[in-house]
Design a protein around this motif. Structure first.
Motif, PDB file in Angstrom:
ATOM      1  N   TRP A 144      60.024  64.318  59.216  1.00  0.00           N
ATOM      2  CA  TRP A 144      61.457  64.193  59.509  1.00  0.00           C
ATOM      3  C   TRP A 144      61.706  64.196  61.013  1.00  0.00           C
ATOM      4  O   TRP A 144      62.495  63.370  61.522  1.00  0.00           O
ATOM      5  CB  TRP A 144      62.234  65.329  58.841  1.00  0.00           C
ATOM      6  N   GLU A 145      61.047  65.087  61.743  1.00  0.00           N
ATOM      7  CA  GLU A 145      61.231  65.137  63.205  1.00  0.00           C
ATOM      8  C   GLU A 145      60.770  63.830  63.845  1.00  0.00           C
ATOM      9  O   GLU A 145      61.407  63.318  64.771  1.00  0.00           O
ATOM     10  CB  GLU A 145      60.466  66.325  63.790  1.00  0.00           C
ATOM     11  N   GLY A 146      59.671  63.289  63.347  1.00  0.00           N
ATOM     12  CA  GLY A 146      59.175  62.021  63.878  1.00  0.00           C
ATOM     13  C   GLY A 146      60.138  60.885  63.622  1.00  0.00           C
ATOM     14  O   GLY A 146      60.369  60.031  64.498  1.00  0.00           O
ATOM     15  N   GLU A 153      64.856  57.009  70.064  1.00  0.00           N
ATOM     16  CA  GLU A 153      64.280  56.036  70.999  1.00  0.00           C
ATOM     17  C   GLU A 153      64.869  54.646  70.769  1.00  0.00           C
ATOM     18  O   GLU A 153      65.060  53.870  71.716  1.00  0.00           O
ATOM     19  CB  GLU A 153      62.761  55.976  70.822  1.00  0.00           C
ATOM     20  N   GLY A 154      65.133  54.336  69.510  1.00  0.00           N
ATOM     21  CA  GLY A 154      65.676  53.019  69.176  1.00  0.00           C
ATOM     22  C   GLY A 154      67.187  52.929  69.302  1.00  0.00           C
ATOM     23  O   GLY A 154      67.769  51.868  69.040  1.00  0.00           O
ATOM     24  N   TRP A 158      72.827  57.517  64.268  1.00  0.00           N
ATOM     25  CA  TRP A 158      72.694  58.711  63.436  1.00  0.00           C
ATOM     26  C   TRP A 158      71.657  59.700  63.952  1.00  0.00           C
ATOM     27  O   TRP A 158      71.542  60.816  63.425  1.00  0.00           O
ATOM     28  CB  TRP A 158      72.377  58.331  61.991  1.00  0.00           C
ATOM     29  N   ALA A 159      70.890  59.329  64.976  1.00  0.00           N
ATOM     30  CA  ALA A 159      69.835  60.214  65.477  1.00  0.00           C
ATOM     31  C   ALA A 159      70.405  61.532  65.986  1.00  0.00           C
ATOM     32  O   ALA A 159      69.742  62.577  65.919  1.00  0.00           O
ATOM     33  CB  ALA A 159      69.048  59.515  66.583  1.00  0.00           C
ATOM     34  N   SER A 277      65.262  51.638  57.829  1.00  0.00           N
ATOM     35  CA  SER A 277      65.856  51.513  59.163  1.00  0.00           C
ATOM     36  C   SER A 277      64.796  51.446  60.254  1.00  0.00           C
ATOM     37  O   SER A 277      64.944  50.708  61.233  1.00  0.00           O
ATOM     38  CB  SER A 277      66.783  52.707  59.424  1.00  0.00           C
ATOM     39  N   LEU A 278      63.704  52.198  60.068  1.00  0.00           N
ATOM     40  CA  LEU A 278      62.641  52.260  61.080  1.00  0.00           C
ATOM     41  C   LEU A 278      61.555  51.219  60.868  1.00  0.00           C
ATOM     42  O   LEU A 278      60.561  51.195  61.600  1.00  0.00           O
ATOM     43  CB  LEU A 278      62.019  53.664  61.080  1.00  0.00           C
TER      44      LEU A 278
END
Length: 334
Positions: A144-146, A153-154, A158-159, A277-278
């Motif tokens: 989750w943290e990653g 970074e992107g 929501w980050a 999303s990632l």
């Protein structure tokens, strides 16, 4: 994908002469149609994917549930079966049921609680511990943290919600991990108790679509289904659960984890959307376009603490503030 003709289906299942063409009902995981013949009205399901073992397990359980008196649609046996109630027409596996005509909405609380209890009593598994599919929602803190670090970074909007949501996500994850080894009431079950799988006929509710048969904790499935049909409202949810208990269902061991399956669903959906999303996974139809997915992630992260607290509150109201031996922690973060 091959679509059989009305005449082919009628011949394969001995339904009599068709009086019209197939009328499409739905397209999705399976194609479904209504067929009218001189012998009556029928619901036709054309499989899109055909997992022979899964279909066999589902049909076997559906038959046992029907014998136990649960309200399910009447299956029509084919003249030359491919597997049980399934015939192959052209290249397409097909099932047929007698049509159930819907007559509008009624309160199904008592019926639903009683029906879930009946279904859960048909085929207990006799093992301790949640089935493996529950673990799909479990990801370690580092994962989750990653994900949040990459989102930041992107430039994902929501980050910035990480600090308010991750502790709650990990609290749910911890409860699932603990119950994976100790849940005592695993049964074979319908697997998809939702309003769209219930048809209100003139004679009462009918539980349809037995393609999702799987194993689960009886009590945790009852909690989730009651929450869904009760729309998260305490009085209606408790009416369903009262009927479940009155029909022999057991809830007491869950303590404040009664609605853990609802919480599990929230974090599993969240994880699936974040992975898309990632770029770790491919979007599926219900997720919408990129803008819709990003908005959905932000909304769920923002709402998650309140959603989980509401679930804990429902369990406390149902079972009492001092219920259990203290081993259940609820869903709130410390």
């Amino acid at each position: 994908m091959y679509t059989p003709a009305a005449e082919e289906i009628a011949v394969a299942f001995g339904l009599g002469e068709p009086v019209g063409e197939l009328v499409r009902v739905r397209r999705g995981d399976a194609d479904t149609w209504r067929l009218e013949t001189v012998g009556g009205s029928y619901f036709v399901k054309g499989f899109v994917g055909f997992d022979r073992r899964r279909v066999a397990v589902g049909m076997g359980f559906e038959g046992r549930v029907r014998e136990a008196g649960v309200d399910v649609p009447e299956p029509i046996a084919p003249i030359d079966p491919l597997l049980g109630w399934v015939a192959r027409i052209g290249a397409r596996p097909v099932r047929v049921y007698r049509w159930v005509e819907g007559v509008g909405e009624r309160d199904v609380s008592v019926w639903l609680g009683r029906t879930m209890a009946r279904v859960h009593q048909v085929q207990p598994v006799g093992q301790v511990g949640l089935p493996e599919w529950w673990r799909a929602a479990v990801h370690p803190a580092a994962t989750w943290e990653g994900w949040f670090a990459r989102a930041e970074e992107g430039g994902a909007a929501w980050a910035g919600l990480r600090a308010d949501s991750v502790p709650h996500i990990l609290a749910v994850t911890e409860r699932i991990t603990e119950l994976c080894d100790v849940a005592p009431d695993i049964v074979t079950t319908h697997g998809d108790f939702k309003p769209h799988n219930l048809v209100m006929s003139a004679s009462g509710p009918v539980l349809v679509d037995w393609d999702s048969v799987r194993t689960d904790s009886a009590a945790l499935e009852a909690g989730r289904a009651a929450y869904i049909f009760g729309d998260g409202e305490a009085e209606q949810t408790n009416r369903i659960l009262d009927a479940y208990v009155a029909a022999g269902g057991e809830l007491g061991w869950t303590g404040p984890d009664l609605f853990l399956s609802v919480a599990r669903h929230h974090i599993q959906v969240l994880a699936e959307q974040i992975r898309v999303s990632l770029g770790e996974a491919t979007a599926i139809g219900w997720m919408g376009d990129r803008a819709a997915r990003e908005a959905a992630i932000a909304d769920l992260l923002r709402e998650l603490p309140a959603k989980l607290e509401a679930l804990s509150g429902l369990a406390r109201d149902r079972l009492g503030d001092g219920v259990g031996d203290g081993s259940g922690l609820g869903f709130g973060a410390e």
